[in-house]
Design a protein around this motif. Structure first.
Motif, PDB file in Angstrom:
ATOM      1  N   PRO A  90       0.818  -1.220   0.000  1.00 59.50           N
ATOM      2  CA  PRO A  90       0.000   0.000   0.000  1.00 59.50           C
ATOM      3  C   PRO A  90       0.851   1.270   0.000  1.00 59.50           C
ATOM      4  O   PRO A  90       2.053   1.251   0.256  1.00 59.50           O
ATOM      5  CB  PRO A  90      -0.801  -0.131   1.301  1.00 59.50           C
ATOM      6  CG  PRO A  90       0.053  -0.966   2.190  1.00 59.50           C
ATOM      7  CD  PRO A  90       0.784  -1.918   1.294  1.00 59.50           C
ATOM      8  N   ALA A  91       0.185   2.377  -0.273  1.00 54.28           N
ATOM      9  CA  ALA A  91       0.837   3.685  -0.315  1.00 54.28           C
ATOM     10  C   ALA A  91       1.547   3.969   0.998  1.00 54.28           C
ATOM     11  O   ALA A  91       1.057   3.644   2.077  1.00 54.28           O
ATOM     12  CB  ALA A  91      -0.193   4.775  -0.595  1.00 54.28           C
ATOM     13  N   GLY A  92       2.723   4.573   0.892  1.00 53.30           N
ATOM     14  CA  GLY A  92       3.465   4.990   2.073  1.00 53.30           C
ATOM     15  C   GLY A  92       4.320   3.919   2.709  1.00 53.30           C
ATOM     16  O   GLY A  92       5.003   4.182   3.703  1.00 53.30           O
ATOM     17  N   THR A 145       1.699  11.552  -3.323  1.00 55.97           N
ATOM     18  CA  THR A 145       2.129  12.150  -2.060  1.00 55.97           C
ATOM     19  C   THR A 145       2.607  11.119  -1.051  1.00 55.97           C
ATOM     20  O   THR A 145       3.243  11.477  -0.058  1.00 55.97           O
ATOM     21  CB  THR A 145       0.990  12.980  -1.443  1.00 55.97           C
ATOM     22  OG1 THR A 145      -0.173  12.148  -1.299  1.00 55.97           O
ATOM     23  CG2 THR A 145       0.656  14.173  -2.324  1.00 55.97           C
ATOM     24  N   SER A 146       2.309   9.831  -1.298  1.00 54.74           N
ATOM     25  CA  SER A 146       2.773   8.760  -0.408  1.00 54.74           C
ATOM     26  C   SER A 146       3.310   7.606  -1.250  1.00 54.74           C
ATOM     27  O   SER A 146       2.679   6.542  -1.372  1.00 54.74           O
ATOM     28  CB  SER A 146       1.631   8.270   0.491  1.00 54.74           C
ATOM     29  OG  SER A 146       1.236   9.267   1.401  1.00 54.74           O
ATOM     30  N   PRO A 147       4.472   7.805  -1.847  1.00 55.92           N
ATOM     31  CA  PRO A 147       5.027   6.739  -2.682  1.00 55.92           C
ATOM     32  C   PRO A 147       5.506   5.568  -1.832  1.00 55.92           C
ATOM     33  O   PRO A 147       5.697   5.694  -0.616  1.00 55.92           O
ATOM     34  CB  PRO A 147       6.202   7.421  -3.378  1.00 55.92           C
ATOM     35  CG  PRO A 147       6.620   8.501  -2.432  1.00 55.92           C
ATOM     36  CD  PRO A 147       5.349   8.990  -1.800  1.00 55.92           C
ATOM     37  N   VAL A 148       5.692   4.442  -2.466  1.00 58.68           N
ATOM     38  CA  VAL A 148       6.351   3.298  -1.847  1.00 58.68           C
ATOM     39  C   VAL A 148       7.855   3.470  -2.066  1.00 58.68           C
ATOM     40  O   VAL A 148       8.297   3.797  -3.171  1.00 58.68           O
ATOM     41  CB  VAL A 148       5.865   1.983  -2.462  1.00 58.68           C
ATOM     42  CG1 VAL A 148       6.728   0.806  -1.997  1.00 58.68           C
ATOM     43  CG2 VAL A 148       4.402   1.757  -2.103  1.00 58.68           C
ATOM     44  N   VAL A 149       8.649   3.265  -1.010  1.00 56.43           N
ATOM     45  CA  VAL A 149      10.091   3.453  -1.104  1.00 56.43           C
ATOM     46  C   VAL A 149      10.793   2.147  -0.754  1.00 56.43           C
ATOM     47  O   VAL A 149      10.536   1.540   0.286  1.00 56.43           O
ATOM     48  CB  VAL A 149      10.582   4.577  -0.164  1.00 56.43           C
ATOM     49  CG1 VAL A 149      12.101   4.726  -0.244  1.00 56.43           C
ATOM     50  CG2 VAL A 149       9.901   5.892  -0.516  1.00 56.43           C
ATOM     51  N   MET A 150      11.691   1.709  -1.636  1.00 55.59           N
ATOM     52  CA  MET A 150      12.555   0.558  -1.393  1.00 55.59           C
ATOM     53  C   MET A 150      13.990   1.042  -1.496  1.00 55.59           C
ATOM     54  O   MET A 150      14.416   1.512  -2.546  1.00 55.59           O
ATOM     55  CB  MET A 150      12.305  -0.545  -2.424  1.00 55.59           C
ATOM     56  CG  MET A 150      10.888  -1.073  -2.478  1.00 55.59           C
ATOM     57  SD  MET A 150      10.727  -2.352  -3.762  1.00 55.59           S
ATOM     58  CE  MET A 150       8.956  -2.668  -3.724  1.00 55.59           C
ATOM     59  N   SER A 151      14.749   0.903  -0.424  1.00 56.01           N
ATOM     60  CA  SER A 151      16.111   1.433  -0.419  1.00 56.01           C
ATOM     61  C   SER A 151      16.935   0.761   0.649  1.00 56.01           C
ATOM     62  O   SER A 151      16.413   0.351   1.695  1.00 56.01           O
ATOM     63  CB  SER A 151      16.088   2.947  -0.176  1.00 56.01           C
ATOM     64  OG  SER A 151      17.399   3.479  -0.067  1.00 56.01           O
ATOM     65  N   SER A 152      18.234   0.658   0.398  1.00 54.76           N
ATOM     66  CA  SER A 152      19.149   0.300   1.478  1.00 54.76           C
ATOM     67  C   SER A 152      19.304   1.513   2.385  1.00 54.76           C
ATOM     68  O   SER A 152      18.924   2.633   2.020  1.00 54.76           O
ATOM     69  CB  SER A 152      20.501  -0.110   0.902  1.00 54.76           C
ATOM     70  OG  SER A 152      21.030   0.937   0.091  1.00 54.76           O
ATOM     71  N   THR A 153      19.882   1.314   3.536  1.00 56.49           N
ATOM     72  CA  THR A 153      20.005   2.413   4.489  1.00 56.49           C
ATOM     73  C   THR A 153      20.848   3.548   3.921  1.00 56.49           C
ATOM     74  O   THR A 153      20.489   4.721   4.012  1.00 56.49           O
ATOM     75  CB  THR A 153      20.629   1.916   5.804  1.00 56.49           C
ATOM     76  OG1 THR A 153      19.775   0.915   6.367  1.00 56.49           O
ATOM     77  CG2 THR A 153      20.777   3.051   6.797  1.00 56.49           C
ATOM     78  N   GLY A 154      21.964   3.211   3.297  1.00 50.69           N
ATOM     79  CA  GLY A 154      22.834   4.238   2.738  1.00 50.69           C
ATOM     80  C   GLY A 154      22.497   4.640   1.324  1.00 50.69           C
ATOM     81  O   GLY A 154      23.039   5.620   0.811  1.00 50.69           O
ATOM     82  N   ALA A 155      21.615   3.875   0.668  1.00 53.34           N
ATOM     83  CA  ALA A 155      21.233   4.125  -0.728  1.00 53.34           C
ATOM     84  C   ALA A 155      22.458   4.202  -1.629  1.00 53.34           C
ATOM     85  O   ALA A 155      22.506   4.982  -2.579  1.00 53.34           O
ATOM     86  CB  ALA A 155      20.396   5.405  -0.846  1.00 53.34           C
TER      87      ALA A 155
END
Length: 663
Positions: free
Chosen positions: A79-81, A110-120
């Motif tokens: 879901p969003a966010g 306004t509430s994208p899904v974010v997938m990232s490592s901690t340091g990106a």
């Protein structure tokens, strides 16, 4: 006895059953043990192969600790966010959707899904891979280079779900010497899959790669992916609408890399910006595309065919015509990422230079500038350009130039280690005008004369006039044609006075002169002039200044001269002149009564050393304190080979590394 025992046992069995049934009602069912992957999800960990349809919880911060796989027949909904933090464990950490599986990423603007490592950081983890059943030239049930997953079939409208408003960072882990994960890998994904508003940032490989399939994407933001921003192969035939690509890192590969069979995908509105040069569009083997709304800024190569046997650009259609590698394609931007609230990135700061400078303006070397038209410093105003500033000039011909009017000043404050660079993206001759400075020194054209470039006024009575300073400047791609008789020069100095400081200037690949003096008393120290198509150094209207250390290189055919002097001879002085030609041509040309005093001349490779075009004589040209002495080549044409005075030591420019600076 036996009968009594039987009755007792029967009663005991009935009692036991009764107790059992009365203790298991609808309010207390027997629970099956949960699969390990589900238990982990409920505790915020993503690892394993999904065993049932599952929806994540946006209030939970999920940790992707290994491979998380959505198999055939199941759906993962995000879901969003929702935020998913991937462990920085390289190829062991990724999210994959197999053939027949689905992923529904339901981010909002306004509430994208974010997938990232901690340091990106690039290469921290794998990325998102989706495998579908659409066609690929690799064939049905092919094996992907990432994960060894199976993909490909015959269902071009296959639906692998929905990906909306997704931001991915830090992907591209290295699998082996030949392959890496991409931010988003789409293997034979079908057109039934919805892909909108996707950002891939800081990937060690591609931002997005299509392996066949028919998938289309709307609105993509791809920033600082180290290989290709958009890559496709195996006959992908979809469409990308509205893509913004940004490169502020060195040594990336391309904006677009296309390979193998040509499925003629379409790119509609592609804007790409580089602050470090590089290649924009690259096509391999038989690949191609149809591109409209293309805007490139800052790339040293706009479009190229990678394989020598490709032949022509007939399969690459840009704005309705076959691609032209000599076209910078630097039209105005067609995509504005500032209108995309789902993009979670700091944009490179690119400022446009256009119009009039009416006060004191200082540029900022940390920014990238785009010269889109005329940028004119007015009387009483000043323009300061600090060391390391890079200005990308649009290939707009005569409409693009920098001019300093009488009474205005320019301060170009480059250094040997951080020169200022003003150039078109491709640095091709005639891409833009050049730099023009107008002063108040004397000229035989009189006071308030009108310049052939821009119609600017110049000329007065103050030979010590100060128009500022130009130090460590590299200019490329100048000389746009004004009319049949005149062109811009790399640097045009109209009645510039001796109070102006001019040192360490390089003009490269100009379609007209490198530098031209129209009267005035300006002097220059250290000037490097390479492959300017007309004259390297030109002067007229009684210029009375001089140059110390002039280094001229001609590696192109059909240039005009190294020196051209014209009209009245006010005897400009040249100390240490090196002229080198690998293509013959004329070295020193003097028209009418012009002349010069030259010491330390080293001239090599020219067919004609001196050409007297007018009524002047060799005595008007002083070399090492004596009249020039030459052997006649053509008496009627008054052309000569110097008998002496051209074999002084060449200037040592090994320390002039600043001249090699690029955008």
């Amino acid at each position: 006895m036996k009968k009594a025992l039987f009755n007792f046992l029967a009663f005991a069995l009935i009692a036991t059953v009764a107790v059992t049934f009365t203790s298991c009602d609808d309010d207390d069912p027997i629970e099956e043990p949960k699969e390990d992957v589900i238990v982990k999800l409920e505790n915020g960990e993503m690892n394993g192969t999904l065993t049932e349809d599952y929806m994540l919880n946006a209030s939970v911060n999920y940790n992707l600790t290994g491979s998380f796989i959505v198999p055939d027949g199941l759906t993962l909904t995000i879901p969003a966010g929702t935020n998913i933090t991937a462990d920085a464990l390289g190829t062991d950490v990724y999210l994959a959707v197999l053939m027949g599986g689905k992923i529904n990423i339901n981010g909002t603007e306004t509430s994208p899904v974010v997938m990232s490592s901690t340091g990106a950081n690039p290469g921290d983890w794998g990325g998102l891979t989706i495998c579908g059943k659409a066609e690929t030239t690799a064939g049905a049930n092919s094996t992907a280079e990432v994960g060894g997953f199976i993909y490909g079939g015959t269902e071009n409208t296959d639906n692998s779900g929905v990906v909306k408003n997704l931001v991915i960072k830090g992907t591209g882990a290295q699998i082996d010497s030949e392959s890496q994960y991409n931010g988003v890998s789409l293997y034979a994904v079908g057109s039934g899959t919805i892909l909108e508003n996707i950002a891939v940032i800081n990937g060690a490989d591609d931002g997005i790669e299509f392996f066949g399939g028919t998938a289309s994407v709307t609105n993509m933001f791809l920033q600082n992916n180290e290989d290709d921003a958009i890559d496709w192969t195996e006959g992908w035939s979809g469409t990308v609408t509205n893509a913004y690509i940004e490169h502020t890192i060195e040594d990336f590969s391309t904006v677009v890399e296309a390979d193998k069979a040509n499925g003629n995908p379409k790119l509609i509105n592609l804007t790409a910006v580089s602050t470090t040069g590089g290649t924009a569009l690259q096509f391999k083997k038989a690949s191609g595309a149809t591109i409209t709304g293309l805007s490139l800024s800052g790339y040293s190569t706009s479009v190229e065919l990678k394989d020598p046997d490709q032949g022509s650009f007939d399969y690459v259609i840009i704005e309705g015509e076959s691609a032209d590698p000599l076209n910078a394609y630097n039209a105005p931007a067609t995509v504005d990422p500032t209108q995309w609230p789902w993009v979670d990135a700091d944009l490179a700061e690119i400022e446009v230079l256009n119009g009039n400078v009416t006060g004191d303006v200082s540029l900022d070397a940390s920014k990238t500038y785009r010269l889109t038209g005329s940028y004119i410093v007015q009387d009483g105003a000043s323009l300061t350009i600090p060391a390391g500033t890079k200005i990308h000039a649009d290939a707009g011909g005569v409409d693009v130039y920098i001019a300093v009017l009488m009474g205005g000043q320019i301060f170009i404050e480059g250094t040997a280690s951080d020169p200022v660079v003003i150039a078109s993206d491709l640095g091709s001759p005639a891409d833009w005008g050049g730099l023009t400075i107008c002063g108040k020194a004397t000229t035989t054209a009189g006071e308030n004369a009108t310049a052939e470039v821009g119609g600017f006024k110049y000329g007065g009575t103050d030979d010590a006039d100060n128009s500022g300073s130009v130090e460590y400047l590299v200019i490329k791609g100048t000389g746009a044609q004004i009319d049949s008789e005149s062109q811009y020069n790399g640097v045009s100095l109209y009645s510039v006075g001796s109070g102006t400081k001019l040192e360490n200037i390089a003009v490269i690949n100009g379609a007209d002169d490198g530098v031209e003096f129209f009267g005035g008393a300006a002097t220059v120290t250290n000037i490097y002039l390479q492959d300017n198509e007309d004259d390297a150094v030109d002067w007229t209207e009684g210029w009375k200044g001089g140059i110390t250390n002039t280094y001229i290189v001609h590696n192109i055919e059909d240039f005009s001269t190294a020196f051209e002097g014209d009209k009245v001879n006010n005897n400009p002085v040249f100390t240490n002149v090196t002229c080198l030609s690998s293509t013959g041509g004329t070295g020193l040309q003097f028209k009418k009564t012009s002349g010069a005093t030259i010491t330390g001349l080293h001239m090599s490779g020219y067919e004609v050393d001196i050409d007297l075009k007018g009524e002047g004589a060799l005595s008007d040209v002083q070399i090492d304190g004596a009249d020039a002495v030459g052997t006649v080549i053509d008496a009627d044409a008054k052309t000569y080979t110097l008998s002496s005075g051209k074999d002084s030591d060449a200037i040592d420019i090994s320390g002039w590394t600043w001249k090699d600076a690029t955008l």
